[in-house]
Scaffold this motif. Structure first.
Motif, short mmCIF file in Angstrom:
data_model
loop_
_atom_site.label_atom_id
_atom_site.label_comp_id
_atom_site.label_asym_id
_atom_site.label_seq_id
_atom_site.Cartn_x
_atom_site.Cartn_y
_atom_site.Cartn_z
N LYS A 1 0.85 -1.18 0.00
CA LYS A 1 0.00 0.00 0.00
C LYS A 1 0.89 1.24 0.00
O LYS A 1 1.79 1.38 0.81
N GLY A 2 0.64 2.13 -0.93
CA GLY A 2 1.46 3.32 -1.06
C GLY A 2 2.50 3.20 -2.16
O GLY A 2 3.02 4.21 -2.63
N GLY A 3 2.83 1.96 -2.56
CA GLY A 3 3.75 1.75 -3.66
C GLY A 3 5.06 2.50 -3.49
O GLY A 3 5.79 2.31 -2.51
N LEU A 4 5.35 3.39 -4.41
CA LEU A 4 6.63 4.11 -4.41
C LEU A 4 6.75 5.13 -3.28
O LEU A 4 7.83 5.68 -3.08
N ASP A 5 5.68 5.36 -2.54
CA ASP A 5 5.78 6.25 -1.37
C ASP A 5 6.81 5.72 -0.36
O ASP A 5 7.36 6.48 0.43
N TRP A 6 7.04 4.41 -0.38
CA TRP A 6 8.03 3.83 0.52
C TRP A 6 9.44 4.36 0.22
O TRP A 6 10.33 4.25 1.07
N TYR A 7 9.62 4.91 -0.97
CA TYR A 7 10.94 5.42 -1.37
C TYR A 7 10.95 6.94 -1.52
O TYR A 7 11.79 7.49 -2.23
N ASP A 8 10.06 7.62 -0.86
CA ASP A 8 9.96 9.07 -1.09
C ASP A 8 10.89 9.90 -0.21
O ASP A 8 10.83 11.12 -0.20
N ASP A 9 11.79 9.22 0.52
CA ASP A 9 12.72 9.96 1.38
C ASP A 9 14.03 10.29 0.67
O ASP A 9 14.94 10.84 1.29
N PHE A 10 14.14 9.94 -0.60
CA PHE A 10 15.39 10.21 -1.32
C PHE A 10 15.12 10.37 -2.80
O PHE A 10 14.06 9.98 -3.31
N VAL A 11 16.07 10.95 -3.51
CA VAL A 11 15.99 11.12 -4.96
C VAL A 11 17.18 10.48 -5.66
O VAL A 11 17.04 9.87 -6.71
N GLY A 12 18.37 10.60 -5.09
CA GLY A 12 19.58 10.20 -5.77
C GLY A 12 19.94 8.74 -5.67
O GLY A 12 19.79 8.11 -4.62
N ILE A 13 20.42 8.19 -6.77
CA ILE A 13 20.98 6.84 -6.82
C ILE A 13 22.36 6.96 -7.45
O ILE A 13 22.50 7.41 -8.59
N VAL A 14 23.38 6.61 -6.69
CA VAL A 14 24.77 6.75 -7.14
C VAL A 14 25.27 5.37 -7.55
O VAL A 14 25.18 4.41 -6.78
N VAL A 15 25.80 5.28 -8.76
CA VAL A 15 26.26 3.99 -9.28
C VAL A 15 27.76 4.04 -9.52
O VAL A 15 28.27 4.92 -10.23
N HIS A 16 28.46 3.09 -8.93
CA HIS A 16 29.90 2.92 -9.13
C HIS A 16 30.12 1.75 -10.10
O HIS A 16 29.29 0.83 -10.17
N ALA A 17 31.22 1.74 -10.78
CA ALA A 17 31.52 0.64 -11.68
C ALA A 17 31.71 -0.66 -10.93
O ALA A 17 31.30 -1.73 -11.39
N ASP A 18 32.32 -0.60 -9.75
CA ASP A 18 32.66 -1.81 -9.00
C ASP A 18 32.41 -1.57 -7.51
O ASP A 18 31.78 -0.58 -7.14
N GLU A 19 32.92 -2.45 -6.68
CA GLU A 19 32.74 -2.31 -5.24
C GLU A 19 33.38 -1.02 -4.74
O GLU A 19 34.26 -0.45 -5.39
N MET A 20 32.95 -0.58 -3.58
CA MET A 20 33.41 0.67 -3.00
C MET A 20 34.05 0.39 -1.64
O MET A 20 33.81 -0.65 -1.03
N VAL A 21 34.83 1.34 -1.16
CA VAL A 21 35.41 1.25 0.18
C VAL A 21 34.78 2.34 1.04
O VAL A 21 34.86 3.53 0.71
N ALA A 22 34.13 1.93 2.10
CA ALA A 22 33.48 2.88 3.01
C ALA A 22 34.24 2.94 4.33
O ALA A 22 34.61 1.90 4.89
N ARG A 23 34.48 4.13 4.81
CA ARG A 23 35.16 4.31 6.09
C ARG A 23 34.13 4.22 7.21
O ARG A 23 33.11 4.91 7.20
N ARG A 24 34.38 3.32 8.17
CA ARG A 24 33.45 3.10 9.27
C ARG A 24 34.05 3.60 10.58
O ARG A 24 35.27 3.53 10.80
#
Length: 263
Positions: A81-104
Motif C-alpha cells: 500500500k502506497g507503492g513508491l511512497d516507501w521510497y519518497d525519502d530520497f531522490v539520488g541513486i549513485v552507481v559505481h563501476a565496482d565495489e566501494m570502500v566505506a570508512r566506518r
C-alpha cells in the motif's frame, strides 16, 4: 540513449526492446505473472521519472543501468500500500563501476572508538541516497540460486528504515497478521523473524568456527537482524521456492507483508 528518460515527464514510456532486454537478463523478473509484469513496468516508469541517477568517478549511466536498477528496486513495493511512497525519502541513486570502500567508525560497549575500511557492493542512507556497484547489479542476473541481489537488499533497507530504525521490522499497521495494534503487529513480526535470525546466526558461527555445513544465504545476514531482513528479502524475491523450503515461517510472514491479501 536516455532521451526517452529525460522526456518521461511529458509522456513517453520505456522502450519495448530495452524493457524486454532487462526482463530477459533477470529471470525472477521475466517469471512474474502477467498482471505483476504490467505493474512492474508502470512503477518502474514512475520510479525513473522521480529518481536521479549519478555515475561515480566517470561511470556512464545508460539505459541498461537505469532499467536494471529500477525494475529490481520496485519489485519489493509492487503490492505494498502506497507503492513508491516507501521510497519518497530520497531522490539520488549513485552507481559505481565496482565495489566501494566505506570508512566506518564505531564505538564499542567500553566506549573505545574503532575505525576501519569496509568493502561494500551497496549502501542505503536513511533520508539519503542509495549507492550501488554496477558489477554487483549485473552479478544478480546469475546468482538466483544463492538468493543474492544487491538492489533488493539496499531497497529492503529503505523499507526497514521507514520507522527510523534498521531493526529488521518495517512499519506495520494495526491489523497486520490479525494483530489489534501496531505494537502487537511488531511483536508478532519479531516473534517469527528473530528466531529465524538466531538460528541462521548460530549456523553461520558453526560453519565459520567448526567447519559445519554453511547455511544457505549470504552469511552477511548474521551481522545483525537488520541485515538478516535485507538478505532474506533478496532470497524471497529471487528464489521463492528455495526460500520457502529453508524459511517456511518467514515465507508466510513476508507474504502477509509484501503480498497482502485483498480484503
Amino acid at each position: 540513449m536516455l532521451g526517452w528518460l529525460r522526456s518521461l515527464r511529458s509522456g513517453p514510456q520505456i522502450p519495448d526492446a530495452a524493457w524486454q532486454a532487462t526482463l530477459d537478463r533477470y529471470p525472477f523478473l521475466s517469471d512474474l505473472p502477467p498482471s505483476d509484469a504490467v505493474r512492474l513496468r508502470e512503477l518502474s516508469t514512475l520510479f525513473l521519472r522521480d529518481k536521479r541517477f549519478h555515475g561515480a568517478k566517470g561511470f556512464e549511466i545508460t539505459d541498461e543501468v537505469v532499467l536494471a536498477i529500477a525494475a529490481q528496486a520496485v519489485l519489493p513495493v509492487l503490492h505494498l500500500k502506497g507503492g513508491l511512497d516507501w521510497y519518497d525519502d530520497f531522490v539520488g541513486i549513485v552507481v559505481h563501476a565496482d565495489e566501494m570502500v566505506a570508512r566506518r567508525r564505531v564505538i564499542d560497549p567500553t566506549q573505545v572508538v574503532h575505525e576501519y575500511d569496509e568493502v561494500i557492493a551497496g549502501e542505503a542512507m536513511e533520508n539519503g541516497p542509495v549507492t550501488l556497484s554496477w558489477k554487483a547489479v549485473l552479478d544478480s542476473s546469475n546468482t538466483t540460486g544463492t538468493g543474492y541481489n544487491v538492489v533488493i537488499h539496499e531497497f529492503a533497507h529503505k523499507i526497514d528504515m521507514r520507522d527510523g530504525a534498521v531493526d529488521g521490522c518495517p512499519p506495520l499497521p494495526a491489523g497486520f497478521a490479525g494483530a489489534p495494534t501496531a505494537n502487537a503487529a511488531r511483536a508478532a513480526w519479531l516473534a517469527v523473524l528473530k528466531p529465524a535470525y538466531d538460528d541462521f546466526r548460530e549456523k553461520t558461527i558453526m560453519a565459520d568456527r567448526f567447519g559445519a555445513e554453511p547455511p544457505w544465504l549470504d552469511d552477511y545476514g548474521a551481522v545483525n537482524i537488520g541485515e538478516f531482513f535485507a538478505v532474506a528479502c533478496e532470497a524471497y524475491f529471487v528464489n521463492r521456492e528455495r526460500f520457502g523450503a529453508e524459511f517456511a515461517a518467514l515465507l508466510v510472514l513476508f507474504d502477509e507483508f509484501f503480498r497482502p491479501r485483498r480484503r
